[in-house]
Design a protein around this motif. Structure first.
Motif, PDB file in Angstrom:
ATOM      1  N   GLY A 107       1.051  -1.019 -12.501  1.00  0.00           N
ATOM      2  CA  GLY A 107       2.296  -1.768 -12.535  1.00  0.00           C
ATOM      3  C   GLY A 107       2.384  -2.772 -11.397  1.00  0.00           C
ATOM      4  O   GLY A 107       1.712  -2.645 -10.378  1.00  0.00           O
ATOM      5  N   GLU A 108       3.221  -3.768 -11.601  1.00  0.00           N
ATOM      6  CA  GLU A 108       3.415  -4.795 -10.570  1.00  0.00           C
ATOM      7  C   GLU A 108       4.289  -4.251  -9.441  1.00  0.00           C
ATOM      8  O   GLU A 108       5.341  -3.654  -9.679  1.00  0.00           O
ATOM      9  CB  GLU A 108       4.077  -6.037 -11.169  1.00  0.00           C
ATOM     10  N   ILE A 109       3.835  -4.453  -8.210  1.00  0.00           N
ATOM     11  CA  ILE A 109       4.590  -4.026  -7.035  1.00  0.00           C
ATOM     12  C   ILE A 109       5.524  -5.134  -6.579  1.00  0.00           C
ATOM     13  O   ILE A 109       6.721  -4.930  -6.385  1.00  0.00           O
ATOM     14  CB  ILE A 109       3.645  -3.604  -5.897  1.00  0.00           C
ATOM     15  N   SER A 162       0.819  -1.214   0.000  1.00  0.00           N
ATOM     16  CA  SER A 162       0.000   0.000   0.000  1.00  0.00           C
ATOM     17  C   SER A 162       0.853   1.266   0.000  1.00  0.00           C
ATOM     18  O   SER A 162       0.465   2.280  -0.591  1.00  0.00           O
ATOM     19  CB  SER A 162      -0.966   0.001   1.199  1.00  0.00           C
ATOM     20  N   VAL A 163       2.041   1.222   0.634  1.00  0.00           N
ATOM     21  CA  VAL A 163       2.947   2.367   0.562  1.00  0.00           C
ATOM     22  C   VAL A 163       3.421   2.568  -0.875  1.00  0.00           C
ATOM     23  O   VAL A 163       3.463   3.696  -1.383  1.00  0.00           O
ATOM     24  CB  VAL A 163       4.145   2.175   1.511  1.00  0.00           C
ATOM     25  N   SER A 164       3.769   1.483  -1.542  1.00  0.00           N
ATOM     26  CA  SER A 164       4.166   1.583  -2.953  1.00  0.00           C
ATOM     27  C   SER A 164       3.044   2.160  -3.796  1.00  0.00           C
ATOM     28  O   SER A 164       3.259   3.012  -4.665  1.00  0.00           O
ATOM     29  CB  SER A 164       4.563   0.204  -3.488  1.00  0.00           C
ATOM     30  N   ASN A 165       1.827   1.697  -3.533  1.00  0.00           N
ATOM     31  CA  ASN A 165       0.663   2.141  -4.303  1.00  0.00           C
ATOM     32  C   ASN A 165       0.383   3.625  -4.102  1.00  0.00           C
ATOM     33  O   ASN A 165      -0.237   4.276  -4.948  1.00  0.00           O
ATOM     34  CB  ASN A 165      -0.555   1.326  -3.926  1.00  0.00           C
ATOM     35  N   ALA A 166       0.864   4.178  -2.979  1.00  0.00           N
ATOM     36  CA  ALA A 166       0.657   5.610  -2.733  1.00  0.00           C
ATOM     37  C   ALA A 166       1.426   6.477  -3.713  1.00  0.00           C
ATOM     38  O   ALA A 166       1.155   7.675  -3.830  1.00  0.00           O
ATOM     39  CB  ALA A 166       1.065   5.959  -1.297  1.00  0.00           C
ATOM     40  N   ALA A 173      15.852  -3.128   4.679  1.00  0.00           N
ATOM     41  CA  ALA A 173      15.662  -4.555   4.392  1.00  0.00           C
ATOM     42  C   ALA A 173      14.210  -4.874   4.095  1.00  0.00           C
ATOM     43  O   ALA A 173      13.296  -4.165   4.505  1.00  0.00           O
ATOM     44  CB  ALA A 173      16.146  -5.405   5.575  1.00  0.00           C
ATOM     45  N   SER A 174      14.034  -5.944   3.354  1.00  0.00           N
ATOM     46  CA  SER A 174      12.764  -6.620   3.181  1.00  0.00           C
ATOM     47  C   SER A 174      11.675  -5.712   2.632  1.00  0.00           C
ATOM     48  O   SER A 174      11.674  -5.396   1.454  1.00  0.00           O
ATOM     49  CB  SER A 174      12.343  -7.236   4.514  1.00  0.00           C
ATOM     50  N   ALA A 175      10.711  -5.310   3.461  1.00  0.00           N
ATOM     51  CA  ALA A 175       9.630  -4.460   2.974  1.00  0.00           C
ATOM     52  C   ALA A 175      10.173  -3.163   2.374  1.00  0.00           C
ATOM     53  O   ALA A 175       9.628  -2.643   1.399  1.00  0.00           O
ATOM     54  CB  ALA A 175       8.650  -4.155   4.111  1.00  0.00           C
ATOM     55  N   SER A 176      11.260  -2.636   2.949  1.00  0.00           N
ATOM     56  CA  SER A 176      11.892  -1.436   2.381  1.00  0.00           C
ATOM     57  C   SER A 176      12.420  -1.714   0.987  1.00  0.00           C
ATOM     58  O   SER A 176      12.313  -0.880   0.085  1.00  0.00           O
ATOM     59  CB  SER A 176      13.044  -0.970   3.283  1.00  0.00           C
ATOM     60  N   GLU A 177      13.001  -2.897   0.811  1.00  0.00           N
ATOM     61  CA  GLU A 177      13.518  -3.267  -0.502  1.00  0.00           C
ATOM     62  C   GLU A 177      12.393  -3.425  -1.517  1.00  0.00           C
ATOM     63  O   GLU A 177      12.544  -3.085  -2.694  1.00  0.00           O
ATOM     64  CB  GLU A 177      14.316  -4.558  -0.391  1.00  0.00           C
ATOM     65  N   ILE A 178      11.271  -3.951  -1.065  1.00  0.00           N
ATOM     66  CA  ILE A 178      10.120  -4.103  -1.955  1.00  0.00           C
ATOM     67  C   ILE A 178       9.641  -2.739  -2.446  1.00  0.00           C
ATOM     68  O   ILE A 178       9.412  -2.532  -3.642  1.00  0.00           O
ATOM     69  CB  ILE A 178       8.986  -4.851  -1.236  1.00  0.00           C
ATOM     70  N   VAL A 179       9.504  -1.800  -1.523  1.00  0.00           N
ATOM     71  CA  VAL A 179       9.034  -0.462  -1.901  1.00  0.00           C
ATOM     72  C   VAL A 179      10.032   0.211  -2.836  1.00  0.00           C
ATOM     73  O   VAL A 179       9.662   0.730  -3.889  1.00  0.00           O
ATOM     74  CB  VAL A 179       8.797   0.402  -0.645  1.00  0.00           C
ATOM     75  N   GLN A 214      11.342   2.029  -8.201  1.00  0.00           N
ATOM     76  CA  GLN A 214      12.366   2.165  -9.225  1.00  0.00           C
ATOM     77  C   GLN A 214      11.939   1.487 -10.532  1.00  0.00           C
ATOM     78  O   GLN A 214      12.062   2.065 -11.610  1.00  0.00           O
ATOM     79  CB  GLN A 214      13.682   1.557  -8.743  1.00  0.00           C
ATOM     80  N   ASP A 215      11.423   0.280 -10.430  1.00  0.00           N
ATOM     81  CA  ASP A 215      11.054  -0.480 -11.637  1.00  0.00           C
ATOM     82  C   ASP A 215       9.898   0.124 -12.390  1.00  0.00           C
ATOM     83  O   ASP A 215       9.783  -0.040 -13.607  1.00  0.00           O
ATOM     84  CB  ASP A 215      10.722  -1.925 -11.266  1.00  0.00           C
TER      85      ASP A 215
END
Length: 339
Positions: free
Chosen positions: A282-284, A273-277, A322-328, A333-334
């Protein structure tokens, strides 16, 4: 506590109770009832029927029989009467530690502790730790906690607690010894890269209340937002922070800085949801298991979509992200060209 169906995973490269790997591949076993286990493999509930269909071969049965024989020998002949539950838990932990540094077993108490942590409030010193090659290593101190104020740094190795070596302790045992009543002290012996002699650091325990979102205007035209962890309140806090920054800066706002440095991770749904903000499409992130049917994909949705309205975004990360931070960071970036 009953086993639940398909829970949203907690991704944290290393934590007070170790939950997941940076890529979301580690395994967590959660004890539900004494006679049952709930399986979480980075969000994939283990399929009991599928597991039942994969019969062990004869050699596996032989090894299991060997374990049973050894268990009986220890139970019957060890010099002191052992705690049978601890014997089994130690065996399970030993099995999982052979997979990777990020897989572990949680009993009911550890699971409750994890639930408290992801709500954003827990007791302790305020640092994320992991066990690597038998060493208790600090992943990152949490901002404004006793550990951070005492000068604990990422990659510090804790060798002793109150003068006693942690060499033969598991991760959970070491964590239990660092926990304790509020306003009591624990002395850590730290080995730090570049420092010749061990450091003795005394830290007073406190209730750790993690405010996962902080923000301010840099100058009057750049919104700075820091996420310290991904707890249940992170996305709501982010939306509120962006709204306040936009309201205060008005038409002057040029863009945002999203600071994920030393953020060890947290809840996967919050990372999504942070990424979606900041994304409209696009794929998260995707989760891939051993079987094709285990795959899950999480896509950005236009509602609420990019709350920054396409303004430039700078993401800050470091070795403690790490982890969730890397996902965001990876998702933004992608998919940056699609913003």
């Amino acid at each position: 506590m009953k086993a639940v169906g398909k829970p949203m995973p907690i991704l944290r490269k290393a934590a007070f109770v170790l939950l997941g790997a940076a890529a979301g591949c580690a395994l967590v076993l959660v004890a539900a009832q004494p006679s049952s286990l709930s399986f979480i493999s980075s969000g994939l509930a283990a399929k009991a029927a599928t597991s039942a269909n994969r019969s062990p071969n004869a050699e596996t049965y032989r090894q299991l029989q060997l374990f049973g024989d050894l268990f009986e020998q220890v139970r019957a002949h060890y010099v002191d009467k052992p705690d049978e539950a601890k014997l089994v838990a130690s065996a399970v932990n030993g099995m999982l530690s052979g997979l990777d540094p990020h897989s572990s077993y949680m009993d009911a108490n550890s699971f409750r502790d994890m639930q408290v942590e992801t709500k954003g409030e827990f007791g302790g010193l305020g640092m994320e730790v992991t066990m690597e090659d038998g060493q208790l290593k600090v992943v990152t101190p949490i901002d404004d906690t006793p550990a951070a104020k005492a000068g604990i740094l990422a990659n510090d190795v804790i060798t002793h607690l109150n003068g006693e070596s942690i060499q033969n302790l598991s991760l959970d045992q070491a964590i239990d010894r660092m926990r304790g009543p509020v306003n009591t002290a624990v002395k850590l012996t730290i080995a730090r890269k570049g420092v010749e002699k061990p450091l003795e650091i005394s830290i007073v325990r406190d209730v750790i209340r993690v405010s996962s979102v902080r923000q301010h205007l840099d100058g009057d035209d750049v919104g700075y937002i820091r996420l310290t962890q991904f707890t249940e309140q992170t996305t709501d806090g982010l939306r509120k922070a962006m709204s306040e920054i936009t309201a205060h800066s008005g038409d002057k706002l040029k863009g945002f800085i999203l600071d994920l440095r030393n953020n060890p991770g947290g809840l996967l749904d919050q990372a999504i949801s942070v990424s979606n903000a900041f994304l409209n499409r696009g794929e998260i992130v995707s989760i891939r298991g051993r079987e094709a049917e285990d795959m899950q994909r999480f896509e950005a949705k236009p509602d609420p979509g990019d709350l920054s309205k396409g303004k430039p975004l700078i993401i800050l990360i470091n070795g403690g992200s790490a982890s969730a931070s890397e996902i965001v960071a990876g998702a933004l970036q992608d998919t940056s060209v699609q913003r």
